[in-house]
Design an enzyme around this catalytic site. Structure first.
Site, short mmCIF file in Angstrom:
data_model
loop_
_atom_site.label_atom_id
_atom_site.label_comp_id
_atom_site.label_asym_id
_atom_site.label_seq_id
_atom_site.Cartn_x
_atom_site.Cartn_y
_atom_site.Cartn_z
N SER A 47 0.83 -1.22 0.00
CA SER A 47 0.00 0.00 0.00
C SER A 47 0.86 1.26 0.00
O SER A 47 0.35 2.36 -0.22
CB SER A 47 -0.96 0.01 1.20
OG SER A 47 -0.27 0.19 2.41
N HIS A 48 2.16 1.14 0.27
CA HIS A 48 3.05 2.30 0.21
C HIS A 48 4.31 2.00 -0.60
O HIS A 48 5.36 2.58 -0.36
CB HIS A 48 3.34 2.84 1.63
CG HIS A 48 2.11 3.48 2.21
ND1 HIS A 48 1.09 2.73 2.75
CD2 HIS A 48 1.71 4.77 2.26
CE1 HIS A 48 0.11 3.54 3.12
NE2 HIS A 48 0.45 4.77 2.85
N GLU A 188 -4.87 0.63 1.10
CA GLU A 188 -5.25 -0.80 1.14
C GLU A 188 -6.63 -0.98 0.50
O GLU A 188 -6.86 -1.94 -0.25
CB GLU A 188 -5.25 -1.24 2.61
CG GLU A 188 -5.16 -2.71 2.85
CD GLU A 188 -3.89 -3.32 2.27
OE1 GLU A 188 -4.05 -4.22 1.43
OE2 GLU A 188 -2.77 -2.90 2.62
P1 NDP Z 1 -0.96 -2.92 9.11
O1 NDP Z 1 -2.28 -3.13 9.76
O2 NDP Z 1 -0.63 -3.70 7.91
O3 NDP Z 1 0.21 -3.17 10.17
C1 NDP Z 1 0.28 -2.43 11.34
C2 NDP Z 1 1.43 -2.86 12.22
O4 NDP Z 1 1.05 -4.03 12.93
C3 NDP Z 1 2.72 -3.20 11.48
O5 NDP Z 1 3.80 -2.76 12.26
C4 NDP Z 1 2.63 -4.72 11.37
O6 NDP Z 1 3.88 -5.36 11.23
C5 NDP Z 1 1.98 -5.08 12.68
N1 NDP Z 1 1.23 -6.34 12.64
C6 NDP Z 1 0.34 -6.73 11.71
N2 NDP Z 1 -0.13 -7.95 12.02
C7 NDP Z 1 0.48 -8.32 13.19
C8 NDP Z 1 0.41 -9.47 14.02
N3 NDP Z 1 -0.38 -10.49 13.73
N4 NDP Z 1 1.19 -9.51 15.13
C9 NDP Z 1 2.00 -8.48 15.44
N5 NDP Z 1 2.10 -7.36 14.68
C10 NDP Z 1 1.36 -7.28 13.58
O7 NDP Z 1 -0.77 -1.35 8.82
P2 NDP Z 1 -1.79 -0.29 8.26
O8 NDP Z 1 -2.53 -0.85 7.09
O9 NDP Z 1 -2.58 0.30 9.35
O10 NDP Z 1 -0.76 0.82 7.73
C11 NDP Z 1 0.10 0.50 6.65
C12 NDP Z 1 1.05 1.63 6.39
O11 NDP Z 1 0.35 2.75 5.90
C13 NDP Z 1 1.85 2.14 7.60
O12 NDP Z 1 3.21 2.03 7.26
C14 NDP Z 1 1.44 3.60 7.74
O13 NDP Z 1 2.49 4.48 8.15
C15 NDP Z 1 0.99 3.93 6.34
N6 NDP Z 1 0.06 5.04 6.32
C16 NDP Z 1 0.53 6.28 5.96
C17 NDP Z 1 -0.33 7.35 5.94
C18 NDP Z 1 0.15 8.72 5.61
O14 NDP Z 1 -0.62 9.67 5.72
N7 NDP Z 1 1.39 8.92 5.25
C19 NDP Z 1 -1.75 7.21 6.29
C20 NDP Z 1 -2.11 5.88 6.70
C21 NDP Z 1 -1.24 4.83 6.70
P3 NDP Z 1 4.28 -6.02 9.79
O15 NDP Z 1 4.47 -4.84 8.86
O16 NDP Z 1 5.52 -6.79 10.05
O17 NDP Z 1 3.13 -6.89 9.37
O1 PYC Z 2 -3.07 4.96 2.90
O2 PYC Z 2 -4.37 6.23 4.12
C1 PYC Z 2 -3.40 6.06 3.38
C2 PYC Z 2 -2.51 7.23 3.07
C3 PYC Z 2 -2.81 8.54 3.14
C4 PYC Z 2 -1.70 9.24 2.75
C5 PYC Z 2 -0.73 8.33 2.46
N1 PYC Z 2 -1.25 7.10 2.68
#
Ligand code: NDP
Ligand code: PYC
Length: 346
Positions: A47-48, A188
């Site tokens: 997703s990134h 996602e």
């Molecule tokens: P996920 O739900 O995929 O993962 C969240 C965290 O939980 C990760 O550190 C992951 O580790 C961990 N995790 C997942 N499953 C388990 C498990 N079963 N046991 C233990 N730990 C677990 O992340 P999101 O979809 O919420 O976010 C994805 C990315 O999107 C992030 O990097 C976030 O910074 C980015 N994002 C950026 C935004 C922006 O504005 N710039 C906005 C929103 C999101 P692992 O990766 O090893 O699975």
């Molecule tokens: O996946 O929600 C998101 C997001 C917002 C900005 C960058 N990633």
């Protein structure tokens, strides 16, 4: 020949960097932005990863991000260090401030980096890993764009507001978690839409507040916070700490600035806090890293996995074997390289 293709991390980095320099980014900016995108692909954070190139080109084509901004460091000698991204990407701004932030945290025990006026599209684990590599604990957070309803409401108001935490460990892999405060990142849901797959229940509601598993309906409706009122409160804290407190956009204003549509990436500020464990524990006589290891090892000892373990395993595999890209992904890289900004509509 149709089918998946292996590409080395270095080759992918060269190709993505070339796409961005071809679109007018300064070489330093192109490298910095390409590095985080390729790191996302390398760590299997699709997703990134390279999927974000298109969004970056769209904001460039729309004139919503400055291609030639030079981040400006403002260090008053206090605990709060600022980098003005000047309407450019957040990644070179972080690179500009990280050493000053780490030095100040070591001097005083804690310090903050404020990034002003940046286009932010990336995962946050880059920030906290960079600080853990310098022996520091850290928190990184930012607003995004207002597509998420607060718990108990159904109107989008909060952002997907990510937060990441990093803690140094003796080996090369720190303890890191990094997540959106919405149930899932918006990226996602977009990837599910493109793949024609339903999203899991509980991620979003439609415009009338009814649950939906259709990604298109979800993108037009409201996303939900993780953990109900708890995620909603953490998301609100991020709006206040990394938006209102910095005098930068909160997610609603960021969305308005982009023109309201979901096609572009948000511009706002970001906050990174760095803490020196050795300073905090100094009078205890205990080694905070050794103490932390007892907990982290005990978690693993129960068979539970640490956050980032999946990502680190994907990284090891990609560095060893390369990254698997589909035909469509490679074709898109070719198109972006050949056509630059003409390949996207703003
Ligand atoms: P996920 O739900 O995929 O993962 C969240 C965290 O939980 C990760 O550190 C992951 O580790 C961990 N995790 C997942 N499953 C388990 C498990 N079963 N046991 C233990 N730990 C677990 O992340 P999101 O979809 O919420 O976010 C994805 C990315 O999107 C992030 O990097 C976030 O910074 C980015 N994002 C950026 C935004 C922006 O504005 N710039 C906005 C929103 C999101 P692992 O990766 O090893 O699975
Ligand atoms: O996946 O929600 C998101 C997001 C917002 C900005 C960058 N990633």
């Amino acid at each position: 020949m149709a089918g998946p293709h292996m590409i080395s991390v270095d080759d992918l980095l060269s190709r993505v960097t070339a796409i961005f320099t071809g679109c007018g980014l300064r070489p330093e900016t192109a490298r910095s932005v390409a590095r985080v995108i390729v790191a996302g692909e390398r760590d299997n954070c699709k997703s990134h990863g390279i999927y974000r190139i298109e969004g970056c080109l769209r904001v460039l084509a729309a004139g919503k991000v400055s291609a030639d901004a030079v981040p400006a460091l403002h260090d008053s000698g206090k605990a709060v260090i600022e980098v003005d991204a000047g309407g450019g990407f957040s990644n070179p701004a972080f690179d500009t401030g990280v050493d000053a932030l780490a030095a100040r945290a070591r001097e005083g025990g804690l310090a903050a980096l404020v990034i002003r006026d940046c286009l932010h599209f990336s995962a946050l684990w880059h920030d906290v890993e960079a600080l853990a590599a310098r022996g520091l604990a850290s928190l990184s957070m930012c607003p995004s764009y207002a597509f998420v309803a607060p718990a108990g409401g159904m109107e989008p108001l909060l952002g997907t507001n990510p937060i990441a935490f990093g803690w140094p460990r003796p080996g090369p892999q720190p303890y890191v978690f990094d997540f959106a405060t919405s149930v899932a990142a918006r990226g996602e849901i977009e990837l599910h839409r493109r793949a024609g797959k339903p999203i899991p229940e509980g991620w979003a509601v439609d415009c009338g507040g009814a649950p939906t598993t259709d990604p298109e309906t979800a993108l037009a409706g409201a996303m939900l916070t993780f953990g109900g009122h708890k995620g909603s409160a953490i998301s609100t804290m991020i709006e206040l700490m990394a938006g209102a407190m910095l005098g930068e956009f909160m997610s609603r204003e960021a969305l308005d600035f982009m023109g309201g549509g979901g096609n572009l990436l948000p511009r706002h500020g970001a906050l990174v806090l760095a803490l020196d464990p050795a300073t905090f524990a100094a009078r205890s006589g205990r080694d905070p890293i050794v103490e932390g290891e007892k907990l982290l090892n005990a978690i693993g000892g129960q068979g539970a996995r640490l956050p980032s373990a999946r990502r680190f395993a994907a990284r090891d595999a990609a560095l060893r074997d390369g990254i698997l890209l589909s035909d469509a992904e490679l074709a898109q890289l070719d198109r972006f390289e050949a056509e630059g900004l003409a390949a996207v509509s703003a």
